[in-house]
Design a protein around this motif. Structure first.
Motif, PDB file in Angstrom:
ATOM      1  N   ASN A   1     -24.139  -6.383 -25.982  1.00 53.86           N
ATOM      2  CA  ASN A   1     -23.267  -7.531 -26.656  1.00 53.86           C
ATOM      3  C   ASN A   1     -22.890  -8.720 -26.312  1.00 53.86           C
ATOM      4  O   ASN A   1     -22.042  -9.588 -26.131  1.00 53.86           O
ATOM      5  N   LEU A   2     -24.172  -9.231 -25.477  1.00 57.40           N
ATOM      6  CA  LEU A   2     -24.082 -10.502 -24.700  1.00 57.40           C
ATOM      7  C   LEU A   2     -24.136 -11.761 -25.745  1.00 57.40           C
ATOM      8  O   LEU A   2     -24.515 -11.643 -26.927  1.00 57.40           O
ATOM      9  N   ASP A   3     -23.404 -12.684 -25.380  1.00 55.84           N
ATOM     10  CA  ASP A   3     -23.685 -13.841 -26.035  1.00 55.84           C
ATOM     11  C   ASP A   3     -25.017 -14.436 -25.899  1.00 55.84           C
ATOM     12  O   ASP A   3     -25.791 -14.153 -25.304  1.00 55.84           O
ATOM     13  N   PHE A   4     -25.282 -15.693 -26.609  1.00 55.91           N
ATOM     14  CA  PHE A   4     -26.560 -16.398 -26.828  1.00 55.91           C
ATOM     15  C   PHE A   4     -26.562 -17.674 -25.852  1.00 55.91           C
ATOM     16  O   PHE A   4     -25.700 -18.618 -26.064  1.00 55.91           O
TER      17      PHE A   4
ATOM     18  N   GLY B   1     -26.518 -11.825 -16.798  1.00 54.48           N
ATOM     19  CA  GLY B   1     -25.423 -11.043 -16.838  1.00 54.48           C
ATOM     20  C   GLY B   1     -24.472 -11.444 -17.840  1.00 54.48           C
ATOM     21  O   GLY B   1     -23.527 -10.535 -18.517  1.00 54.48           O
ATOM     22  N   ASP B   2     -24.548 -12.710 -18.500  1.00 52.36           N
ATOM     23  CA  ASP B   2     -23.430 -12.842 -19.465  1.00 52.36           C
ATOM     24  C   ASP B   2     -24.392 -13.591 -20.905  1.00 52.36           C
ATOM     25  O   ASP B   2     -23.676 -13.981 -21.826  1.00 52.36           O
ATOM     26  N   SER B   3     -25.506 -13.504 -20.954  1.00 51.39           N
ATOM     27  CA  SER B   3     -26.051 -14.251 -22.011  1.00 51.39           C
ATOM     28  C   SER B   3     -27.669 -13.589 -22.329  1.00 51.39           C
ATOM     29  O   SER B   3     -28.354 -13.122 -21.494  1.00 51.39           O
ATOM     30  N   PHE B   4     -28.240 -13.859 -23.637  1.00 50.31           N
ATOM     31  CA  PHE B   4     -29.397 -13.283 -24.146  1.00 50.31           C
ATOM     32  C   PHE B   4     -30.063 -14.488 -24.985  1.00 50.31           C
ATOM     33  O   PHE B   4     -29.362 -15.420 -25.816  1.00 50.31           O
ATOM     34  N   GLU B   5     -31.369 -14.817 -24.354  1.00 48.48           N
ATOM     35  CA  GLU B   5     -32.208 -15.628 -25.200  1.00 48.48           C
ATOM     36  C   GLU B   5     -33.339 -15.011 -25.863  1.00 48.48           C
ATOM     37  O   GLU B   5     -34.101 -14.428 -25.503  1.00 48.48           O
ATOM     38  N   PRO B   6     -33.325 -15.099 -27.293  1.00 49.70           N
ATOM     39  CA  PRO B   6     -34.450 -14.330 -28.074  1.00 49.70           C
ATOM     40  C   PRO B   6     -35.851 -15.342 -28.017  1.00 49.70           C
ATOM     41  O   PRO B   6     -35.603 -16.622 -27.425  1.00 49.70           O
ATOM     42  N   ARG B   7     -36.988 -14.645 -28.383  1.00 50.73           N
ATOM     43  CA  ARG B   7     -37.956 -15.561 -28.605  1.00 50.73           C
ATOM     44  C   ARG B   7     -37.950 -16.787 -29.448  1.00 50.73           C
ATOM     45  O   ARG B   7     -37.041 -16.915 -30.206  1.00 50.73           O
ATOM     46  N   ASP B   8     -38.952 -17.754 -29.040  1.00 52.94           N
ATOM     47  CA  ASP B   8     -38.794 -18.995 -29.560  1.00 52.94           C
ATOM     48  C   ASP B   8     -38.897 -18.903 -31.265  1.00 52.94           C
ATOM     49  O   ASP B   8     -38.213 -19.799 -31.848  1.00 52.94           O
ATOM     50  N   ALA B   9     -39.518 -18.098 -31.758  1.00 50.35           N
ATOM     51  CA  ALA B   9     -39.969 -18.002 -33.128  1.00 50.35           C
ATOM     52  C   ALA B   9     -38.662 -17.637 -33.905  1.00 50.35           C
ATOM     53  O   ALA B   9     -38.587 -17.726 -35.252  1.00 50.35           O
ATOM     54  N   VAL B  10     -37.694 -16.949 -33.360  1.00 45.81           N
ATOM     55  CA  VAL B  10     -36.361 -16.784 -34.187  1.00 45.81           C
ATOM     56  C   VAL B  10     -35.121 -17.035 -33.648  1.00 45.81           C
ATOM     57  O   VAL B  10     -34.289 -16.468 -33.994  1.00 45.81           O
TER      58      VAL B  10
ATOM     59  N   PRO C   1     -17.981 -19.190 -33.710  1.00 45.94           N
ATOM     60  CA  PRO C   1     -18.897 -19.550 -32.656  1.00 45.94           C
ATOM     61  C   PRO C   1     -17.815 -20.481 -31.545  1.00 45.94           C
ATOM     62  O   PRO C   1     -17.138 -21.288 -32.096  1.00 45.94           O
ATOM     63  N   ASN C   2     -18.239 -20.406 -30.359  1.00 42.28           N
ATOM     64  CA  ASN C   2     -17.664 -21.313 -29.391  1.00 42.28           C
ATOM     65  C   ASN C   2     -18.624 -21.739 -28.178  1.00 42.28           C
ATOM     66  O   ASN C   2     -19.934 -21.069 -28.376  1.00 42.28           O
ATOM     67  N   ASN C   3     -18.210 -22.233 -27.568  1.00 38.99           N
ATOM     68  CA  ASN C   3     -19.170 -22.754 -26.286  1.00 38.99           C
ATOM     69  C   ASN C   3     -18.983 -21.718 -24.979  1.00 38.99           C
ATOM     70  O   ASN C   3     -19.267 -22.249 -23.796  1.00 38.99           O
ATOM     71  N   SER C   4     -18.484 -20.585 -24.976  1.00 29.97           N
ATOM     72  CA  SER C   4     -18.162 -19.747 -24.037  1.00 29.97           C
ATOM     73  C   SER C   4     -19.324 -18.733 -24.060  1.00 29.97           C
ATOM     74  O   SER C   4     -20.139 -18.390 -25.096  1.00 29.97           O
ATOM     75  N   VAL C   5     -19.599 -17.883 -22.945  1.00 29.12           N
ATOM     76  CA  VAL C   5     -20.647 -16.959 -22.924  1.00 29.12           C
ATOM     77  C   VAL C   5     -19.781 -15.719 -22.296  1.00 29.12           C
ATOM     78  O   VAL C   5     -20.524 -14.881 -21.717  1.00 29.12           O
ATOM     79  N   ALA C   6     -18.410 -15.665 -22.297  1.00 27.44           N
ATOM     80  CA  ALA C   6     -17.718 -14.425 -21.656  1.00 27.44           C
ATOM     81  C   ALA C   6     -16.695 -14.226 -22.809  1.00 27.44           C
ATOM     82  O   ALA C   6     -15.637 -14.071 -22.533  1.00 27.44           O
ATOM     83  N   ASN C   7     -17.040 -13.879 -24.125  1.00 30.46           N
ATOM     84  CA  ASN C   7     -15.992 -13.526 -25.134  1.00 30.46           C
ATOM     85  C   ASN C   7     -15.638 -12.268 -25.093  1.00 30.46           C
ATOM     86  O   ASN C   7     -14.601 -11.887 -25.817  1.00 30.46           O
ATOM     87  N   GLY C   8     -16.238 -10.955 -24.410  1.00 31.56           N
ATOM     88  CA  GLY C   8     -15.683  -9.846 -24.555  1.00 31.56           C
ATOM     89  C   GLY C   8     -15.520  -9.436 -26.073  1.00 31.56           C
ATOM     90  O   GLY C   8     -16.355  -9.456 -26.951  1.00 31.56           O
ATOM     91  N   THR C   9     -14.457  -8.887 -26.352  1.00 30.12           N
ATOM     92  CA  THR C   9     -14.062  -8.437 -27.686  1.00 30.12           C
ATOM     93  C   THR C   9     -13.440  -9.129 -28.633  1.00 30.12           C
ATOM     94  O   THR C   9     -13.062  -8.991 -29.678  1.00 30.12           O
ATOM     95  N   ALA C  10     -13.087 -10.449 -28.003  1.00 29.61           N
ATOM     96  CA  ALA C  10     -12.725 -11.539 -28.961  1.00 29.61           C
ATOM     97  C   ALA C  10     -13.426 -11.932 -30.044  1.00 29.61           C
ATOM     98  O   ALA C  10     -14.798 -11.805 -29.807  1.00 29.61           O
ATOM     99  N   PRO C  11     -12.998 -12.156 -30.989  1.00 34.81           N
ATOM    100  CA  PRO C  11     -14.007 -12.576 -32.426  1.00 34.81           C
ATOM    101  C   PRO C  11     -14.528 -13.789 -32.264  1.00 34.81           C
ATOM    102  O   PRO C  11     -14.738 -14.703 -33.327  1.00 34.81           O
ATOM    103  N   TYR C  12     -15.173 -13.976 -31.061  1.00 41.93           N
ATOM    104  CA  TYR C  12     -16.004 -15.160 -30.703  1.00 41.93           C
ATOM    105  C   TYR C  12     -17.290 -15.060 -30.199  1.00 41.93           C
ATOM    106  O   TYR C  12     -17.486 -13.838 -29.614  1.00 41.93           O
TER     107      TYR C  12
END
Length: 389
Positions: free
Chosen positions: A273-276, A293-302, A328-339
Motif C-alpha cells: 500500500n505504498l505511496d508513489f 520504506g514508504d514509496s514505490f516507483e513504477p517503470r517509466d512506460a506506465v 492526492p497530497n504530497n505525503s508518502v506516509a498516508n497510512g489508512t487515511a484517504p490520501y
C-alpha cells in the motif's frame, strides 16, 4: 466566295477577361471544396495561400518539440491528419496571429486539443518546420466556401469524439472543472469484485496476443487464464491502495477498473500500500520498478498511467455517495487515511508519459463495455494542471 468575320478588338479583350475570370472562380471554388490534408500541406511549402484541414495535436515550442499538455502560450498550434499523432515530422505548425490567439490557442483553450479544424493561410516554414503562417480563416468542420473570406475565430468547438460526453465541463477550469467532471463520471455501472477478473482480461489484453494480459508494473505478458494467488500468477492490483481510505474490495472504489490492473502476485505484494515517489531499490521480478520504506516507483512506460488513475479516483470519489473522499497530497506516509502521494511527482509523471494507444483503448473499453464512464485525464491530460495547479 470567302466569308470574312471581323471581331472588334474591344469585344475580343472582354471575352478573354471573362474567360480568365471564369477559370479563376472555378479554381477558387475547387480549392475551397477540397482543402489539403496535413500531409499535402507539408509537401506544398511554396508560399501560396491554401486551405488545410487537420486535428489540433499540440503547441509547437521548437523545431522538433510539441507540447501535448501543460501549454505555455497561444502563439501556435500543430495540426496532423490523426488526432493521436505524436511524430513532429507529420505535423504542420500553424502560426496564430493576434486576432486568433484568444479563441485558438491551447493555453487559453486546452479543450481544443484533438479537435478538427480548417485553416486558410500561407504555406511556409515556421519554427524552421513545415508550417502555415498569417491565417485568414480558422473554422471548425468544413471550410468557408470562399477561402479568401476572413471568418471570425470560433469561441469553442465540439468536434472531438468525447466532447459530447464532457459537454458540461468544456471551457471550465479549477474548482468548476473539477465539480463538472465529478458529476459526469460518477454516473457508472458498478462492478462486483468477481466481475473485475473478466473486465481486466478485456481492458488489459495484450495487443499482440489476445490470450494474454499485460501486467502494469512488470510489463510482462501473461496468459489470461493464469490468474489467482499463486507465485508467478497475476492478480488484481489496486493502484489506489485499498487501505488508503479503507474501502477494501467493496463494490465502488474497491472494484473500479479505472484503477485496477493485472500484476504479478509477488510484485503486487512488494508494492503493498505504498505511496508513489521516485527512488529506492529495484523490486523483485521487476528490475525497472523501485521501492523503499514508504514509496514505490513504477517503470517509466506506465508512470503517466499510474498518475492519471490516481487523479481519476480523486475526482470520482468525492465523499458524496457513501464512499470516502479520496485526494492526492504530497505525503508518502498516508497510512489508512484517504490520501495518496506524491501529487507533485504524479503530475510530473503524467506530463512526461502522455496517454498512449494502450491506455486510450483501455479507457474506451471501460466506457463501452464495463462501467460506461471515462477517465477524463486520459482524454484531456491538460486538465490535471487546471485542477491541481
Amino acid at each position: 466566295m470567302q466569308l470574312t468575320i471581323r471581331v472588334r478588338p474591344r469585344l475580343a479583350a472582354l471575352a478573354v477577361l471573362l474567360l480568365v475570370a471564369f477559370i479563376a472562380v472555378t479554381a477558387r471554388t475547387a480549392l475551397a471544396a477540397t482543402p489539403l490534408t496535413v500531409a499535402q500541406a507539408i509537401a506544398t511549402q511554396n508560399g501560396t495561400s491554401q486551405t488545410v484541414t487537420g486535428y489540433v495535436v499540440g503547441e509547437p515550442v521548437a523545431t522538433t518539440t510539441v507540447n501535448r499538455s501543460n501549454f505555455t502560450g497561444d502563439l501556435a498550434i500543430a495540426l496532423a491528419d490523426s488526432a493521436s499523432e505524436t511524430g513532429t515530422t507529420k505535423m504542420l505548425y500553424v502560426q496564430l496571429t493576434t486576432e486568433w490567439r484568444a479563441a485558438g490557442g491551447l493555453k487559453t483553450n486546452p479543450s481544443r486539443l484533438a479537435t478538427k479544424i480548417t485553416v486558410t493561410g500561407t504555406l511556409t516554414a515556421y519554427f524552421s518546420h513545415a508550417g502555415q503562417k498569417s491565417p485568414t480563416a480558422i473554422t471548425s468542420g468544413t471550410p468557408d466556401p470562399d477561402p479568401t473570406t476572413t471568418t471570425p475565430p470560433p469561441t469553442s468547438t465540439t468536434t472531438s469524439p468525447t466532447d459530447a460526453y464532457y459537454a458540461n465541463a468544456l471551457g471550465k477550469s479549477g474548482a468548476a472543472l473539477r465539480s463538472s467532471l465529478h458529476s459526469i463520471i460518477k454516473t457508472q455501472t458498478v462492478l462486483t469484485y468477481d466481475q473485475v477478473w473478466d473486465a481486466l482480461k478485456d481492458t488489459d489484453q495484450d495487443p499482440n496476443n489476445a490470450n494474454n494480459v499485460i501486467e502494469i508494473y512488470s510489463g510482462r505478458s501473461i496468459a489470461k487464464s493464469d490468474n489467482g494467488g499463486g507465485v508467478d500468477q497475476w492478480n488484481r492490483e489496486h493502484v489506489w491502495a485499498k487501505s488508503h481510505g479503507d474501502f477494501g474490495t467493496a463494490n465502488g472504489p474497491g472494484t473500479d477498473v479505472h484503477h485496477l490492473r493485472p500484476e504479478d502476485v509477488t510484485v503486487n505484494s512488494d508494492r503493498g500500500n505504498l505511496d508513489f515517489d521516485n527512488g529506492g531499490a529495484a523490486v523483485n521480478q521487476c528490475s525497472d520498478c523501485w521501492r523503499d520504506g514508504d514509496s514505490f516507483e513504477p517503470r517509466d512506460a506506465v508512470k503517466g498511467d499510474v498518475a492519471r488513475m490516481i487523479l481519476y479516483m480523486a475526482i470520482r470519489y468525492e465523499g458524496d455517495d457513501g464512499w470516502p473522499n479520496l485526494e492526492p497530497n504530497n505525503s508518502v506516509a498516508n497510512g489508512t487515511a484517504p490520501y495518496i502521494g506524491k501529487l507533485t511527482v504524479l503530475k510530473a509523471w503524467s506530463a512526461g508519459d502522455p496517454p498512449d494507444a494502450f491506455e486510450k483503448r483501455r479507457n474506451q473499453v471501460i466506457y463501452d463495455t464495463w462501467q460506461h464512464n471515462r477517465n477524463p485525464f486520459v482524454d484531456h491530460p491538460e486538465w490535471i494542471s487546471s485542477i491541481w495547479p
